[in-house]
Each structure stands twice: as C-alpha cells, then as structure tokens.
Write a protein that holds these residues in place. Structure first.
Motif, PDB file in Angstrom:
ATOM      1  N   THR A 181       0.828  -1.201   0.000  1.00 25.09           N
ATOM      2  CA  THR A 181       0.000   0.000   0.000  1.00 25.09           C
ATOM      3  C   THR A 181       0.869   1.260   0.000  1.00 25.09           C
ATOM      4  O   THR A 181       1.818   1.360   0.766  1.00 25.09           O
ATOM      5  CB  THR A 181      -0.914   0.007   1.230  1.00 25.09           C
ATOM      6  OG1 THR A 181      -1.808  -1.100   1.144  1.00 25.09           O
ATOM      7  CG2 THR A 181      -1.711   1.282   1.301  1.00 25.09           C
ATOM      8  N   HIS A 205      -8.356   0.119   3.541  1.00 25.22           N
ATOM      9  CA  HIS A 205      -7.321   0.662   2.665  1.00 25.22           C
ATOM     10  C   HIS A 205      -7.476   2.181   2.591  1.00 25.22           C
ATOM     11  O   HIS A 205      -8.570   2.667   2.320  1.00 25.22           O
ATOM     12  CB  HIS A 205      -7.404   0.057   1.273  1.00 25.22           C
ATOM     13  CG  HIS A 205      -6.176   0.288   0.458  1.00 25.22           C
ATOM     14  ND1 HIS A 205      -5.853   1.532  -0.054  1.00 25.22           N
ATOM     15  CD2 HIS A 205      -5.150  -0.524   0.118  1.00 25.22           C
ATOM     16  CE1 HIS A 205      -4.700   1.445  -0.703  1.00 25.22           C
ATOM     17  NE2 HIS A 205      -4.260   0.214  -0.613  1.00 25.22           N
ATOM     18  N   PRO A 206      -6.359   2.904   2.815  1.00 24.65           N
ATOM     19  CA  PRO A 206      -6.450   4.367   2.862  1.00 24.65           C
ATOM     20  C   PRO A 206      -7.021   4.970   1.582  1.00 24.65           C
ATOM     21  O   PRO A 206      -7.708   5.993   1.649  1.00 24.65           O
ATOM     22  CB  PRO A 206      -5.000   4.807   3.085  1.00 24.65           C
ATOM     23  CG  PRO A 206      -4.158   3.612   2.803  1.00 24.65           C
ATOM     24  CD  PRO A 206      -4.998   2.433   3.097  1.00 24.65           C
ATOM     25  N   ALA A 207      -6.782   4.357   0.436  1.00 23.84           N
ATOM     26  CA  ALA A 207      -7.322   4.896  -0.807  1.00 23.84           C
ATOM     27  C   ALA A 207      -8.845   4.860  -0.776  1.00 23.84           C
ATOM     28  O   ALA A 207      -9.509   5.805  -1.210  1.00 23.84           O
ATOM     29  CB  ALA A 207      -6.802   4.108  -1.998  1.00 23.84           C
ATOM     30  N   ALA A 248      -7.767   3.245   8.107  1.00 28.97           N
ATOM     31  CA  ALA A 248      -7.573   2.017   7.341  1.00 28.97           C
ATOM     32  C   ALA A 248      -6.931   0.933   8.205  1.00 28.97           C
ATOM     33  O   ALA A 248      -7.327  -0.231   8.149  1.00 28.97           O
ATOM     34  CB  ALA A 248      -6.725   2.294   6.109  1.00 28.97           C
ATOM     35  N   PHE A 253      -1.426   9.296   1.390  1.00 29.48           N
ATOM     36  CA  PHE A 253      -2.634   9.599   2.146  1.00 29.48           C
ATOM     37  C   PHE A 253      -2.314  10.293   3.465  1.00 29.48           C
ATOM     38  O   PHE A 253      -1.173  10.272   3.923  1.00 29.48           O
ATOM     39  CB  PHE A 253      -3.420   8.309   2.385  1.00 29.48           C
ATOM     40  CG  PHE A 253      -3.643   7.533   1.122  1.00 29.48           C
ATOM     41  CD1 PHE A 253      -4.600   7.939   0.204  1.00 29.48           C
ATOM     42  CD2 PHE A 253      -2.869   6.417   0.827  1.00 29.48           C
ATOM     43  CE1 PHE A 253      -4.781   7.253  -0.979  1.00 29.48           C
ATOM     44  CE2 PHE A 253      -3.054   5.719  -0.362  1.00 29.48           C
ATOM     45  CZ  PHE A 253      -4.014   6.142  -1.255  1.00 29.48           C
ATOM     46  N   GLN A 276      -6.290   9.100   7.382  1.00 33.23           N
ATOM     47  CA  GLN A 276      -6.780   8.072   6.467  1.00 33.23           C
ATOM     48  C   GLN A 276      -6.064   6.751   6.694  1.00 33.23           C
ATOM     49  O   GLN A 276      -6.688   5.688   6.711  1.00 33.23           O
ATOM     50  CB  GLN A 276      -6.604   8.544   5.019  1.00 33.23           C
ATOM     51  CG  GLN A 276      -7.604   9.638   4.642  1.00 33.23           C
ATOM     52  CD  GLN A 276      -7.209  10.393   3.389  1.00 33.23           C
ATOM     53  OE1 GLN A 276      -6.067  10.319   2.933  1.00 33.23           O
ATOM     54  NE2 GLN A 276      -8.149  11.128   2.831  1.00 33.23           N
ATOM     55  N   ASN A 277      -4.757   6.818   6.906  1.00 30.12           N
ATOM     56  CA  ASN A 277      -4.016   5.590   7.190  1.00 30.12           C
ATOM     57  C   ASN A 277      -4.433   4.993   8.536  1.00 30.12           C
ATOM     58  O   ASN A 277      -4.508   3.769   8.678  1.00 30.12           O
ATOM     59  CB  ASN A 277      -2.519   5.881   7.170  1.00 30.12           C
ATOM     60  CG  ASN A 277      -1.973   6.011   5.757  1.00 30.12           C
ATOM     61  OD1 ASN A 277      -2.199   5.157   4.909  1.00 30.12           O
ATOM     62  ND2 ASN A 277      -1.267   7.094   5.495  1.00 30.12           N
ATOM     63  N   PHE A 301     -15.922   9.257  11.549  1.00 29.60           N
ATOM     64  CA  PHE A 301     -15.888   8.957  10.120  1.00 29.60           C
ATOM     65  C   PHE A 301     -17.297   8.850   9.535  1.00 29.60           C
ATOM     66  O   PHE A 301     -17.583   9.379   8.467  1.00 29.60           O
ATOM     67  CB  PHE A 301     -15.128   7.654   9.874  1.00 29.60           C
ATOM     68  CG  PHE A 301     -15.081   7.240   8.434  1.00 29.60           C
ATOM     69  CD1 PHE A 301     -14.285   7.931   7.532  1.00 29.60           C
ATOM     70  CD2 PHE A 301     -15.839   6.181   7.981  1.00 29.60           C
ATOM     71  CE1 PHE A 301     -14.246   7.560   6.195  1.00 29.60           C
ATOM     72  CE2 PHE A 301     -15.799   5.802   6.650  1.00 29.60           C
ATOM     73  CZ  PHE A 301     -15.007   6.495   5.753  1.00 29.60           C
ATOM     74  N   ILE A 323     -10.696   4.846   1.935  1.00 26.02           N
ATOM     75  CA  ILE A 323     -11.116   5.867   2.905  1.00 26.02           C
ATOM     76  C   ILE A 323     -11.105   7.239   2.243  1.00 26.02           C
ATOM     77  O   ILE A 323     -12.058   8.017   2.359  1.00 26.02           O
ATOM     78  CB  ILE A 323     -10.173   5.872   4.129  1.00 26.02           C
ATOM     79  CG1 ILE A 323     -10.235   4.530   4.866  1.00 26.02           C
ATOM     80  CG2 ILE A 323     -10.529   7.012   5.075  1.00 26.02           C
ATOM     81  CD1 ILE A 323     -11.557   4.236   5.511  1.00 26.02           C
ATOM     82  N   ALA A 324     -10.039   7.516   1.511  1.00 25.94           N
ATOM     83  CA  ALA A 324      -9.917   8.816   0.835  1.00 25.94           C
ATOM     84  C   ALA A 324     -11.045   9.023  -0.159  1.00 25.94           C
ATOM     85  O   ALA A 324     -11.610  10.116  -0.256  1.00 25.94           O
ATOM     86  CB  ALA A 324      -8.561   8.915   0.148  1.00 25.94           C
TER      87      ALA A 324
END
Lengths: 109, 109
Positions: free
Chosen positions: A4, B25-27, A17, A9, A13-14, A98, B29-30
DNA sequence: AACCTTCATCGTAATATTGCAATATTATGG
DNA sequence: CCATAATATTGCAATATTACGATGAAGGTT
C-alpha cells in the motif's frame, strides 16, 4: 504489488484504514465479542471457542495486541486477555467521526 | 493458506469483518471522504485527487461498489459516483452496535 | 468515418494474509 | 532437575491484495 502506498494519504486516512484492517477478520471479531461478553479475561479458551488451531489464534491475538485493542497479563502458565478500554474508545470515536457525516439522499448528479 | 474459514463464524461476525475489509485501505477511505465532502458525484477526478493509476482507482471503486457503499451512474462517457446513503447507514449502525458495549475498566483478571 | 475521452478489464508482478504442524519458550508442580 | 501445560514463534503452502501497463468497450466530437 500488494504494497500500500501509504505516503499518498493523510495520517488520519491511514489510521482509519489500519483500524479497519485489525477488524477485517471474523476470528478477530469473534475474539473481541467474546472478550466483551465475558468481560473478565480468558486464557486459551479462545482456541476452543473458535475452531482454529492454537497457532492461528495466537497470531490473531498478536495482531489485536499490536494495535492495542486487547491486553494480556500473565497468569501463571496461561495468559489472561481483556479489552483495552482506552484503545476501544479511540476506535469507537474514530469510526463515529468517520460515519458522522450528513449524506445527501439525492443520488448521483 | 490465505483463505478465511468463514464457516466457523456467525453471519454477523463475517458481515462486520467484510465491512471492515472494505474500509481497510487508505485509498478507499480517501475516496469515501472525498465523496462525502463533494456530496454530489464525481468522475475520474478521483484519479487526480489520489495519486494512483487509473486502473488502481477503478479497482478500489469496484470494491466499494461491490459492498454497496457507493453507486455510480453513467453520465455520457464518464461515470458519476456518490455515496449510497442506505448502505452508509447500515455500516454506521453495525459499527455503532459493535462498539456500543460497556467495557470494564478493571483490567485483566 | 476517424478520433479522443473516460472508464473497465486483463494480465502480471510484488507483497500480504491466513492457517497449521512443528518446535521453542515459559511457568508450575513433583 | 524433569515432566507437563499453556503460549509464542518459525517455516511453509495456499490464497488474497495492491498496483500498474496495456488493451478494450462505449460515447462523444470533428
């Protein structure tokens, strides 16, 4: 690649996740639910509770410990696990924040 | 083996785990955060927003669509994505319920 | 028609995760 | 010290995930 790109990010966000990843396996959910229910701690009853091998449970416990969701105290030859209330609340708050966004009902475009 | 023994767990446990996996996964979330912010939908601005290749974004969108968190409507040659309010609320409720347990402060055993 | 834009899918490579048997570690009781 | 019980760790096999280039399909433009 299976790796990943965390650099793209934000920390938040991390974080979200990673928290989600800790919960992304039914065995870990089952462990947490059992610990919540039993309140007090357990040893390797979890191995009997769930139907997985001891090595596998140990791995899942390790992951949960790594993110701080549970903690274990040595109790003679066995280990007593329980929820870590502090981290539990952190998770709860982060997911709360969130999901706490007003979503328009209008549909797309 | 890399294969989860879903048969050992309750439907609820598998559900929570699958939901968590969608957020793991941060993507993704983004993407969700961006859709929440922009409210209305987007095309492939997401490819610019995040720094990932178009194919990769497409894959993440597919996963989010698969669990029902987002929906897309065709808009000429591009596709307009937005949050699916119904599923969004379901996720919110399930995580709420999961975390809404009183945790004893007493520590282990 | 020829062309471009936008997105999905395929194929591939690299890495991660899950699961278990076997082995190691640690603490307790004899 | 030795045996036993409970966990942890290691090593491996199978599968899953992430990422991207290349290609394909669909719609629009000139």
């Amino acid at each position: 690649m299976g790796v990943t790109k965390t650099g793209l990010f934000t920390k938040q966000q991390n974080d979200i996740a990673n928290m989600a990843k800790a919960l992304a396996h039914p065995a870990r959910i089952a462990i947490l639910q059992h610990l919540v229910k039993i309140n007090a701690c357990i040893g390797g009853d979890l191995v009997e509770e769930l139907g997985l091998a001891q090595a596998t449970i140990s791995q899942h416990l390790k992951e949960l410990k790594a993110v701080g969701l549970i903690q274990g105290t040595v109790e003679g030859t066995s280990i007593c696990y329980c929820i870590n209330p502090k981290t539990w609340m952190q998770y709860r708050n982060l997911f709360d924040k969130f999901f706490d966004s007003s979503i328009s009902e209008g549909g797309c475009c």
